[in-house]
Design an enzyme around this catalytic site. Structure first.
Site, PDB file in Angstrom:
ATOM      1  N   ASP A 268      44.468   2.731  64.151  1.00  0.00           N
ATOM      2  CA  ASP A 268      43.881   4.058  64.291  1.00  0.00           C
ATOM      3  C   ASP A 268      42.381   4.039  64.030  1.00  0.00           C
ATOM      4  OD1 ASP A 268      44.126   7.087  64.346  1.00  0.00           O
ATOM      5  OD2 ASP A 268      43.336   6.789  62.322  1.00  0.00           O
ATOM      6  N   GLU A 303      42.660   2.024  68.816  1.00  0.00           N
ATOM      7  CA  GLU A 303      42.029   3.292  69.199  1.00  0.00           C
ATOM      8  C   GLU A 303      40.554   3.183  68.856  1.00  0.00           C
ATOM      9  OE1 GLU A 303      41.744   8.010  68.108  1.00  0.00           O
ATOM     10  OE2 GLU A 303      42.752   6.628  66.755  1.00  0.00           O
TER      11      GLU A 303
END
Length: 332
Positions: A268, A303
């Protein structure tokens, strides 16, 4: 004394009985394990201080199911930073777990690589009315029939409250109790593999959630003011005493692959993972995941808001060697 450890941190059951605790806590001068419930309850055992800020020791009366916490310098009672399960949430006691008791049926599973995957992003808490691993497992066959080949499970590290997306997790090693017990997660992955579905896990290595976060009680060096982040105080991957912090997250990545047979990770918000070390922490995570998979194929996706191609460039060409970039404007 025949003590065996799989990981450098956490509570691990021993073959001859008892539980071997090890935790990085350079801030306190004294650290005790308090056994609150289950086998050995009402005991307080002082752990031995080792070099580099670690405390460790065998607690003979602690067994599978024992609930425990750490008392630091005769005050407070804090969950284990590497707790494998928090049955009462992130502020409650940790529980000793036996990961070897689960019988896997996926020995023939070869893992998952990137080519040809149809990815389904899944939030366990909202995927079914029940919001549990068991309920989600019952729907996997239908997903497979639809042509889905890879499940990307949104973050499951223990977090506070009755529900959440998981991006403010604080118990990095503990599958959130809201969805079931750790073996329920294993059953989910085992069934997915039986149906030909790969499973990758969304992990948040750029910050800890603000509520239920006790890491500073063990060491302020988990964090750094060297960098700035939109997600609270950044994690210290490259400053003073960063070695044990790096070890914490590298162990976490290895743990999900080994103990839950996960096929890879989705990292993330990598634009807020700051590391000026000679070898970036994300490169090392990729290496550790591949080693932990022991020949199975794995996927590491990142990401990254600016979509920096360096993340997927081969290491020999100056990149980080990850497999894919995840565009957050497209997903969730």
């Amino acid at each position: 004394m025949n003590l065996k450890r799989k990981y450098p941190i956490g509570a691990e059951l021993q073959p001859n009985g008892g539980t071997y605790f090890r935790v990085w806590a350079p801030r306190p001068k004294k650290l005790e394990v308090l056994l609150e419930a289950g086998p050995g309850a009402s005991s307080a055992i002082k752990l031995k201080k080792l070099k580099d800020g670690y405390f460790a020791g065998l607690v003979p009366q602690a067994a599978e199911g024992t609930r425990y916490c750490f008392r630091l310098d005769d005050s407070g009672c804090f969950p284990d930073p590497a707790s494998r399960y928090q049955p009462d949430g992130p502020s409650g006691a940790s529980q000793v777990i036996d990961p070897s008791g689960f019988k896997w049926n996926d020995s023939g599973w070869q893992g998952a690589d990137l080519k040809g995957q149809v990815i389904y992003e899944m939030h366990i808490g909202t995927f079914t009315k029940e919001g549990t691993w068991q309920a989600a497992r019952q729907e996997l066959a239908e997903l497979a029939d639809c042509g889905i080949t890879l499940l990307e499970v949104m973050p499951i590290a223990e977090f506070p409250g009755r529900f959440g997306w998981g991006y403010d997790g604080v118990g990095m090693f503990a599958p959130v109790h809201l969805y079931g017990e750790p073996d329920d997660f294993r059953c989910f992955v085992d069934e997915a593999h039986r149906l030909g579905l790969g499973v990758i896990l969304d992990v948040v290595y750029n910050h800890f959630g603000p509520a239920g976060n006790f890491m500073n009680e063990f060491s302020p060096d988990y964090f750094t003011d060297k960098h700035e982040s939109d997600w609270g105080t950044p994690i210290n991957f490259d400053g003073e005493n960063a070695g044990p912090v790096r070890e914490f997250f590298l162990t976490n990545a290895t743990y999900w692959i080994e103990e839950f047979h996960i096929d890879g990770l989705r990292l993330d918000a990598t634009q807020t993972i700051f590391d000026d070390s000679p070898e970036n922490i994300m490169t090392v995570i990729g290496k550790r995941v591949q080693e932990a998979a022991r020949g199975r194929n794995t996927i590491i996706g990142a990401e990254n808001e600016p979509q920096l191609t360096k993340l997927v460039r081969p290491v020999e060409n100056g990149g980080y060697g990850l497999d894919s970039l995840w565009n957050d404007d497209f997903h969730h």
